[in-house]
Scaffold this active site. Structure first.
Site, PDB file in Angstrom:
ATOM      1  N   THR A 218       0.821  -1.215   0.000  1.00 35.66           N
ATOM      2  CA  THR A 218       0.000   0.000   0.000  1.00 35.66           C
ATOM      3  C   THR A 218       0.858   1.269   0.000  1.00 35.66           C
ATOM      4  OG1 THR A 218      -1.539   1.248   1.390  1.00 35.66           O
ATOM      5  CG2 THR A 218      -0.077  -0.235   2.543  1.00 35.66           C
ATOM      6  N   ASP A 219       0.253   2.358  -0.449  1.00 36.61           N
ATOM      7  CA  ASP A 219       0.944   3.656  -0.380  1.00 36.61           C
ATOM      8  C   ASP A 219       0.994   4.192   1.054  1.00 36.61           C
ATOM      9  OD1 ASP A 219      -1.743   4.351  -0.048  1.00 36.61           O
ATOM     10  OD2 ASP A 219      -1.806   5.798  -1.690  1.00 36.61           O
ATOM     11  N   GLU A 220       0.210   3.592   1.964  1.00 38.29           N
ATOM     12  CA  GLU A 220       0.143   4.136   3.328  1.00 38.29           C
ATOM     13  C   GLU A 220       1.466   3.984   4.074  1.00 38.29           C
ATOM     14  OE1 GLU A 220      -3.341   3.476   5.610  1.00 38.29           O
ATOM     15  OE2 GLU A 220      -4.642   3.466   3.871  1.00 38.29           O
TER      16      GLU A 220
ATOM     17  N   TYR B  43      -1.909  -0.430  11.044  1.00 31.49           N
ATOM     18  CA  TYR B  43      -2.029  -1.107   9.745  1.00 31.49           C
ATOM     19  C   TYR B  43      -0.827  -0.796   8.870  1.00 31.49           C
ATOM     20  CZ  TYR B  43      -3.275  -1.613   4.823  1.00 31.49           C
ATOM     21  OH  TYR B  43      -3.240  -1.914   3.479  1.00 31.49           O
TER      22      TYR B  43
ATOM     23  N   LYS C 239       2.199  -3.221   7.444  1.00 33.67           N
ATOM     24  CA  LYS C 239       2.478  -3.418   6.016  1.00 33.67           C
ATOM     25  C   LYS C 239       3.917  -2.985   5.705  1.00 33.67           C
ATOM     26  CE  LYS C 239       0.142  -4.572   3.082  1.00 33.67           C
ATOM     27  NZ  LYS C 239      -0.200  -5.905   2.511  1.00 33.67           N
TER      28      LYS C 239
HETATM   29  P1  NAD Z   1      -9.503  -7.526   2.269  1.00 32.00           P
HETATM   30  O1  NAD Z   1      -9.536  -7.238   3.733  1.00 32.00           O
HETATM   31  O2  NAD Z   1     -10.716  -7.267   1.455  1.00 32.00           O
HETATM   32  O3  NAD Z   1      -9.123  -9.068   2.035  1.00 32.00           O
HETATM   33  C1  NAD Z   1      -8.087  -9.689   2.762  1.00 32.00           C
HETATM   34  C2  NAD Z   1      -8.189 -11.197   2.515  1.00 32.00           C
HETATM   35  O4  NAD Z   1      -7.108 -11.834   3.243  1.00 32.00           O
HETATM   36  C3  NAD Z   1      -9.492 -11.826   3.040  1.00 32.00           C
HETATM   37  O5  NAD Z   1     -10.004 -12.726   2.088  1.00 32.00           O
HETATM   38  C4  NAD Z   1      -9.074 -12.538   4.315  1.00 32.00           C
HETATM   39  O6  NAD Z   1      -9.871 -13.674   4.617  1.00 32.00           O
HETATM   40  C5  NAD Z   1      -7.634 -12.941   3.982  1.00 32.00           C
HETATM   41  N1  NAD Z   1      -6.801 -13.142   5.185  1.00 32.00           N
HETATM   42  C6  NAD Z   1      -6.706 -12.300   6.258  1.00 32.00           C
HETATM   43  N2  NAD Z   1      -5.863 -12.836   7.173  1.00 32.00           N
HETATM   44  C7  NAD Z   1      -5.393 -14.007   6.647  1.00 32.00           C
HETATM   45  C8  NAD Z   1      -4.483 -14.993   7.103  1.00 32.00           C
HETATM   46  N3  NAD Z   1      -3.880 -14.894   8.290  1.00 32.00           N
HETATM   47  N4  NAD Z   1      -4.224 -16.056   6.310  1.00 32.00           N
HETATM   48  C9  NAD Z   1      -4.846 -16.183   5.098  1.00 32.00           C
HETATM   49  N5  NAD Z   1      -5.745 -15.294   4.623  1.00 32.00           N
HETATM   50  C10 NAD Z   1      -5.999 -14.207   5.383  1.00 32.00           C
HETATM   51  O7  NAD Z   1      -8.243  -6.719   1.702  1.00 32.00           O
HETATM   52  P2  NAD Z   1      -8.037  -6.021   0.285  1.00 32.00           P
HETATM   53  O8  NAD Z   1      -8.575  -4.651   0.346  1.00 32.00           O
HETATM   54  O9  NAD Z   1      -8.467  -6.957  -0.767  1.00 32.00           O
HETATM   55  O10 NAD Z   1      -6.449  -5.890   0.266  1.00 32.00           O
HETATM   56  C11 NAD Z   1      -5.642  -6.915  -0.292  1.00 32.00           C
HETATM   57  C12 NAD Z   1      -4.183  -6.496  -0.182  1.00 32.00           C
HETATM   58  O11 NAD Z   1      -3.970  -5.285  -0.893  1.00 32.00           O
HETATM   59  C13 NAD Z   1      -3.725  -6.227   1.249  1.00 32.00           C
HETATM   60  O12 NAD Z   1      -2.416  -6.726   1.382  1.00 32.00           O
HETATM   61  C14 NAD Z   1      -3.753  -4.711   1.366  1.00 32.00           C
HETATM   62  O13 NAD Z   1      -2.800  -4.264   2.302  1.00 32.00           O
HETATM   63  C15 NAD Z   1      -3.376  -4.312  -0.038  1.00 32.00           C
HETATM   64  N6  NAD Z   1      -3.883  -2.999  -0.492  1.00 32.00           N
HETATM   65  C16 NAD Z   1      -5.201  -2.681  -0.358  1.00 32.00           C
HETATM   66  C17 NAD Z   1      -5.670  -1.472  -0.859  1.00 32.00           C
HETATM   67  C18 NAD Z   1      -7.123  -1.083  -0.770  1.00 32.00           C
HETATM   68  O14 NAD Z   1      -7.483   0.038  -1.116  1.00 32.00           O
HETATM   69  N7  NAD Z   1      -8.032  -1.963  -0.345  1.00 32.00           N
HETATM   70  C19 NAD Z   1      -4.782  -0.591  -1.469  1.00 32.00           C
HETATM   71  C20 NAD Z   1      -3.429  -0.947  -1.583  1.00 32.00           C
HETATM   72  C21 NAD Z   1      -3.007  -2.159  -1.107  1.00 32.00           C
HETATM   73  O1  TDX Z   2     -16.858   6.091   7.511  1.00 31.35           O
HETATM   74  C1  TDX Z   2     -15.810   6.592   7.033  1.00 31.35           C
HETATM   75  N1  TDX Z   2     -15.693   7.936   6.945  1.00 31.35           N
HETATM   76  C2  TDX Z   2     -14.578   8.566   6.478  1.00 31.35           C
HETATM   77  O2  TDX Z   2     -14.517   9.798   6.423  1.00 31.35           O
HETATM   78  C3  TDX Z   2     -14.724   5.770   6.580  1.00 31.35           C
HETATM   79  C4  TDX Z   2     -14.795   4.261   6.654  1.00 31.35           C
HETATM   80  C5  TDX Z   2     -13.596   6.413   6.099  1.00 31.35           C
HETATM   81  N2  TDX Z   2     -13.519   7.761   6.047  1.00 31.35           N
HETATM   82  C6  TDX Z   2     -12.300   8.391   5.510  1.00 31.35           C
HETATM   83  C7  TDX Z   2     -10.998   7.891   6.078  1.00 31.35           C
HETATM   84  C8  TDX Z   2     -10.051   8.011   4.903  1.00 31.35           C
HETATM   85  O3  TDX Z   2      -9.509   9.324   4.830  1.00 31.35           O
HETATM   86  O4  TDX Z   2     -12.260   8.049   4.119  1.00 31.35           O
HETATM   87  C9  TDX Z   2     -10.926   7.784   3.690  1.00 31.35           C
HETATM   88  C10 TDX Z   2     -10.859   6.357   3.164  1.00 31.35           C
HETATM   89  O5  TDX Z   2     -11.039   5.485   4.276  1.00 31.35           O
HETATM   90  P1  TDX Z   2     -10.958   3.898   4.122  1.00 31.35           P
HETATM   91  O6  TDX Z   2     -11.927   3.457   3.086  1.00 31.35           O
HETATM   92  O7  TDX Z   2     -11.035   3.308   5.481  1.00 31.35           O
HETATM   93  O8  TDX Z   2      -9.508   3.721   3.465  1.00 31.35           O
HETATM   94  P2  TDX Z   2      -8.035   4.133   3.956  1.00 31.35           P
HETATM   95  O9  TDX Z   2      -7.967   4.329   5.407  1.00 31.35           O
HETATM   96  O10 TDX Z   2      -7.588   5.279   3.089  1.00 31.35           O
HETATM   97  O11 TDX Z   2      -7.219   2.789   3.551  1.00 31.35           O
HETATM   98  C11 TDX Z   2      -7.517   2.073   2.325  1.00 31.35           C
HETATM   99  O12 TDX Z   2      -6.599   2.405   1.321  1.00 31.35           O
HETATM  100  C12 TDX Z   2      -5.285   1.934   1.459  1.00 31.35           C
HETATM  101  C13 TDX Z   2      -7.523   0.567   2.555  1.00 31.35           C
HETATM  102  O13 TDX Z   2      -8.460   0.242   3.571  1.00 31.35           O
HETATM  103  C14 TDX Z   2      -6.144   0.057   2.879  1.00 31.35           C
HETATM  104  O14 TDX Z   2      -6.150  -1.351   3.002  1.00 31.35           O
HETATM  105  C15 TDX Z   2      -5.233   0.457   1.757  1.00 31.35           C
HETATM  106  O15 TDX Z   2      -3.905   0.078   2.034  1.00 31.35           O
END
Ligand code: NAD
Ligand code: TDX
Length: 353
Positions: free
Chosen positions: A132-134, A158, A162
């Protein structure tokens, strides 16, 4: 055969659809099926046998060892993680366990599996880590976007977990020569997104007449990328990425949270007008801010564009239209993740495996 961890989740599930739409090569899914893992997301591929679900924990080394020995994948793509920042603030333990200890356990088993291959298979093998970019921390309004050389400054449990996992992957390349690739992506959105994250939460709360909780002043900025564009970036980095390198992935779509929320409201006003004649924006409620809330994220995707030739296909406008339409049409999926009803499906289909 490729092995994909976390492929019952949001991005991993979309990746399964994307991959199997373009390749004949099958997928083994390693997923613990936490609250965020829903096999209904990839049910059609599980039923056709093009994807095989192995329910297990990446921290369970014997399980991972057995899976690698049985399926002999040519690549491991590592999506599995605890992914929600708010949950990490309330309970960091699971994040350290899965994201750091789990990635370490997986790396150890992959290192041993890879080390025993013949020279050709060893050279062809890849371990791709999805991050992630975080990890780069928070930007001020005028700071340049994150590049691959920006110093890590994670601010939440988180992002710290990561960041730790990214450093382990880097170390396994430099120390053991493991053929790794890492992608650091901005905020994804699209189908199958668990409704705790901003975009699906706002769509569903709006439709149910609930408050739309905007944290703080609503002026935090995220860089949004349609999930299928991220999946394609991963596919291309797997194919063309230079070993040991990291690639930032982003859509150049910096948007303030309040603007994301009002955009969703306006789309819904047009597609599903409220019976009482009010707008969805009237449901917006400012709430207390997230502790340590990062102000701005922005990705500089120059490296992946120049080296790999990847570019996103969707604008925010086209991607959000598809996303809102998907949530309006897929009520069965939404109900199943909210009630946990998909677990019955898992029990029926996987009880004996
Ligand atoms: P998600 O929470 O939707 O899915 C995570 C999956 O991992 C689930 O299916 C869960 O059951 C599985 N999991 C969790 N713990 C586990 C374990 N111990 N063993 C095996 N499986 C396990 O997450 P996502 O949003 O799909 O993110 C996927 C990846 O991408 C993550 O590594 C996250 O850090 C990264 N990422 C997410 C975003 C975003 O915006 N969602 C952005 C950049 C990077
Ligand atoms: O109810 C809300 N109200 C609100 O203002 C929620 C759930 C979020 N927010 C804000 C927080 C953040 O600034 O919106 C923005 C986005 O929030 P999230 O959807 O929780 O995402 P973020 O915290 O940015 O992280 C996501 O992007 C990077 C993913 O959950 C991460 O897994 C990924 O790495």
């Amino acid at each position: 055969m490729i092995l994909v961890t976390g492929a019952a989740g949001f991005i991993g599930g979309n990746f399964v659809h994307h991959w199997l739409g373009l390749h004949d090569e099958a997928i083994v899914v390693l997923d613990k099926l936490t609250y965020a893992g829903n096999p209904a997301t990839i049910a059609e591929h599980l039923q056709s046998g093009r994807a095989i679900l192995a329910q297990g924990d990446i921290c369970d080394r014997e399980f991972v060892k057995g899976l690698l020995a049985r399926h002999r994948p040519r690549a491991v793509l590592h999506f599995a993680a605890e992914s929600h920042v708010d949950r990490s603030i309330h309970g960091p333990g699971e994040f350290i366990q899965t994201n750091m200890v789990g990635t370490f356990s997986l790396l150890e088993e992959v290192r041993s599996y890879w080390g025993a291959m013949d020279a050709d298979a060893k050279a062809a093998f890849r371990f791709l880590h999805v991050s992630t970019d975080e990890v780069y921390g928070s930007l001020g309004d005028t700071d340049p976007a994150f590049s691959e050389t920006t110093a890590y400054q994670p601010n939440s449990p988180y992002s710290a977990s990561k960041a730790g996992s990214d450093h382990l992957v880097r170390a396994y390349h430099h120390t053991y020569g493991l053929p790794t690739l890492t992608t650091n992506c901005s905020n994804n959105y699209g189908p199958y997104h668990f409704p705790e994250k901003l975009i699906p939460l706002m769509i569903l709360n709006a439709l149910e007449g609930k408050p739309l909780p905007v944290y703080g002043d609503g002026l935090n900025v995220r860089d949004w990328l349609y999930v299928r564009d991220h999946c394609e970036a991963i596919r291309q980095v797997l194919d063309k990425g230079r070993l040991g390198e990291t690639y930032n992935v982003g859509g150049k779509n910096e948007i303030r949270n309040i603007d994301v929320v009002t955009t969703i409201c306006r789309k819904l006003d047009a597609l599903r007008p409220k019976a009482d004649g009010t707008t969805y924006e009237s449901q917006i409620t400012y709430v207390v801010d997230r502790p340590g809330h990062d102000r701005r994220y922005a990705i500089d995707p120059t490296k992946i564009e120049a080296e790999i030739g990847w570019k996103p296909a969707e604008s925010f406008e086209s991607g959000i239209n598809k996303t809102v339409a998907w949530y309006l049409e897929n009520t069965a999926w939404i109900d199943s993740v909210r009630t946990g009803a998909y677990r019955d499906w898992v029990d029926q289909n996987y009880a004996t495996r």
